[in-house]
Design a protein around this motif. Structure first.
Motif, PDB file in Angstrom:
ATOM      1  N   ASP A 238       0.824  -1.216   0.000  1.00 22.68           N
ATOM      2  CA  ASP A 238       0.000   0.000   0.000  1.00 22.68           C
ATOM      3  C   ASP A 238       0.854   1.261   0.000  1.00 22.68           C
ATOM      4  O   ASP A 238       0.456   2.286  -0.548  1.00 22.68           O
ATOM      5  N   ALA A 239       2.000   1.191   0.633  1.00 30.51           N
ATOM      6  CA  ALA A 239       2.843   2.388   0.732  1.00 30.51           C
ATOM      7  C   ALA A 239       4.310   2.012   0.574  1.00 30.51           C
ATOM      8  O   ALA A 239       5.097   2.104   1.515  1.00 30.51           O
ATOM      9  N   PRO A 240       4.684   1.528  -0.623  1.00 28.44           N
ATOM     10  CA  PRO A 240       6.077   1.110  -0.806  1.00 28.44           C
ATOM     11  C   PRO A 240       7.035   2.268  -0.594  1.00 28.44           C
ATOM     12  O   PRO A 240       6.768   3.383  -1.035  1.00 28.44           O
ATOM     13  N   ARG A 241       8.128   1.974   0.106  1.00 30.51           N
ATOM     14  CA  ARG A 241       9.102   3.039   0.390  1.00 30.51           C
ATOM     15  C   ARG A 241      10.191   3.079  -0.673  1.00 30.51           C
ATOM     16  O   ARG A 241      10.599   4.137  -1.116  1.00 30.51           O
ATOM     17  N   ALA A 242      10.637   1.885  -1.092  1.00 30.81           N
ATOM     18  CA  ALA A 242      11.743   1.868  -2.060  1.00 30.81           C
ATOM     19  C   ALA A 242      11.217   2.165  -3.466  1.00 30.81           C
ATOM     20  O   ALA A 242      10.176   1.631  -3.864  1.00 30.81           O
ATOM     21  N   PRO A 243      11.937   2.973  -4.218  1.00 31.44           N
ATOM     22  CA  PRO A 243      11.514   3.260  -5.599  1.00 31.44           C
ATOM     23  C   PRO A 243      11.341   1.977  -6.416  1.00 31.44           C
ATOM     24  O   PRO A 243      10.422   1.873  -7.228  1.00 31.44           O
ATOM     25  N   ALA A 247       8.001   0.727  -8.431  1.00 33.50           N
ATOM     26  CA  ALA A 247       7.995   0.382  -9.857  1.00 33.50           C
ATOM     27  C   ALA A 247       7.405  -1.015 -10.056  1.00 33.50           C
ATOM     28  O   ALA A 247       6.606  -1.241 -10.968  1.00 33.50           O
ATOM     29  N   LEU A 248       7.747  -1.950  -9.164  1.00 38.09           N
ATOM     30  CA  LEU A 248       7.206  -3.314  -9.272  1.00 38.09           C
ATOM     31  C   LEU A 248       5.696  -3.301  -9.114  1.00 38.09           C
ATOM     32  O   LEU A 248       4.971  -3.942  -9.864  1.00 38.09           O
ATOM     33  N   VAL A 249       5.220  -2.581  -8.108  1.00 35.19           N
ATOM     34  CA  VAL A 249       3.772  -2.511  -7.850  1.00 35.19           C
ATOM     35  C   VAL A 249       3.086  -1.857  -9.046  1.00 35.19           C
ATOM     36  O   VAL A 249       2.053  -2.329  -9.515  1.00 35.19           O
ATOM     37  N   GLN A 264      -1.782   4.982  -6.426  1.00 33.23           N
ATOM     38  CA  GLN A 264      -1.519   5.728  -5.196  1.00 33.23           C
ATOM     39  C   GLN A 264      -0.029   5.875  -4.935  1.00 33.23           C
ATOM     40  O   GLN A 264       0.444   6.922  -4.532  1.00 33.23           O
ATOM     41  N   ALA A 265       0.670   4.764  -5.205  1.00 34.02           N
ATOM     42  CA  ALA A 265       2.097   4.745  -4.864  1.00 34.02           C
ATOM     43  C   ALA A 265       2.875   5.773  -5.671  1.00 34.02           C
ATOM     44  O   ALA A 265       3.841   6.339  -5.184  1.00 34.02           O
ATOM     45  N   VAL A 266       2.468   6.018  -6.914  1.00 31.03           N
ATOM     46  CA  VAL A 266       3.253   6.928  -7.731  1.00 31.03           C
ATOM     47  C   VAL A 266       2.800   8.384  -7.591  1.00 31.03           C
ATOM     48  O   VAL A 266       3.461   9.280  -8.080  1.00 31.03           O
ATOM     49  N   ARG A 267       1.643   8.593  -6.894  1.00 29.14           N
ATOM     50  CA  ARG A 267       1.246   9.984  -6.631  1.00 29.14           C
ATOM     51  C   ARG A 267       2.257  10.642  -5.711  1.00 29.14           C
ATOM     52  O   ARG A 267       2.686  10.029  -4.725  1.00 29.14           O
ATOM     53  N   PRO A 268       2.664  11.876  -5.983  1.00 32.26           N
ATOM     54  CA  PRO A 268       3.712  12.497  -5.168  1.00 32.26           C
ATOM     55  C   PRO A 268       3.394  12.470  -3.683  1.00 32.26           C
ATOM     56  O   PRO A 268       4.242  12.161  -2.867  1.00 32.26           O
TER      57      PRO A 268
END
Ligand SMILES: Nc1ncnc2c1ncn2[C@@H]1O[C@H](COP(=O)(O)OP(=O)(O)OP(=O)(O)O)[C@@H](O)[C@H]1O
Length: 274
Positions: A238-243, A247-249, A264-268
């Motif tokens: 839901d909230a990946p920290r690593a770039p 990218a995988l998600v 959601q993850a790619v939203r700033p």
């Protein structure tokens, strides 16, 4: 946490010509009894190398593997043989991993030789039938050959073989990757059922973050032999920290839920949950 698996600083180097290739680099993981830990990462990230080290099919260049507190990565062969009743593996290929010349009874019974006093005769037959029932197959399957079964049924046979000694840890390396989506779902349900009923822990290795999302309590994301992120599945997805995890998600092809998370993850500002 009642710990079933721990890796400490696990590394594996291979000599490739004059070069040293680092397949696994300082990997430390913990898996609690009855938990499911997903190891996800793209091809070549070191997942199979990790699986082989955990299964003591290969020895680490550095670090150690402990299963139920015992260091399997340093056990002498005779001790390791006995310990193997506690950890078993399910492979990717349900066609290649079962010997086509052997009947299912023989295939499923294979790990029983690891037991100090393997059951014989009627007791053995009863155990094999009960184990097949655990994976949703009828006892008459015992007398048939692998080619008489579908891919999903073959994977059930492989799981029966893996659980016949009642292990506490299963290592599943891309165990559903060769199956179509509906069959995949049923195999995931079977693994969840075995965990619920017997408290079996699973190290679930997959390149498919959607599948990992469906089954895992915790996730470790691997890249180039290293863990780049680890934590509860919900947090990581839901909230990946690593770039790299983001990218995988974002690249996960199948599941609507995953796509929603990716957005959601790619939203700033996107650390909120759905
Ligand atoms: N026996 C070996 N000799 C040399 N290099 C190896 C060996 N085993 C693995 N490697 C290399 O180690 C790296 C990690 O491989 P590994 O198979 O563990 O990755 P993976 O994440 O499981 O990938 P895949 O999903 O494609 O199987 C790769 O670069 C691979 O080529």
């Amino acid at each position: 946490m009642d710990e079933i698996l721990r890796t400490e600083g696990l590394s594996r180097h291979f000599a490739v010509g004059a070069r040293r290739l680092t397949a696994l680099d300082d990997v430390s993981l913990r898996l609690g009894a009855g938990r499911i830990l997903g190891v996800v990462g793209e091809s070549g990230s070191g997942k199979t190398t990790l699986a082989r080290l955990v299964m003591a099919l290969d020895r680490p260049s550095a670090g150690r593997v402990l299963i139920a507190g015992r260091e399997v990565s340093a056990m002498p062969p005779a001790v390791l043989r006995r310990a193997r009743t506690d950890f078993q593996m399910v492979f990717q290929d349900p066609y290649g991993s079962l010997d086509p010349r052997q009947r299912v009874a023989r295939i499923v019974a294979e790990p029983l030789h690891l037991l100090p006093d393997p059951p014989r005769g009627a007791a053995r037959r009863a155990l094999l039938a009960a184990t097949l029932a655990e994976v949703g197959l009828e006892p008459d399957a015992l007398d048939r050959f692998p080619h008489q079964f579908s891919g999903g049924q073959r994977q059930r046979i492989a799981i029966a073989r893996a659980i016949v000694t009642r292990p506490r840890l299963l290592v599943a390396d891309e165990a559903t990757s060769a199956l179509d989506v509906t069959v995949q779902r049923r195999i995931l349900d079977l693994l969840l059922g075995l965990r619920a009923k017997h408290g079996i822990a699973v190290l679930f290795i997959s390149h498919d973050i959607g599948v990992v999302d469906e089954i895992c309590d915790e996730i470790a994301v691997m890249r180039a032999g290293r863990i780049v992120e680890t934590g509860p599945a919900r947090d990581v997805l839901d909230a990946p920290r690593a770039p790299y995890t983001r990218a995988l998600v974002a690249a996960a092809p199948r599941l609507d839920t995953v796509a929603r998370r990716a957005a959601q993850a790619v939203r700033p500002s996107g650390s909120g949950r759905p």
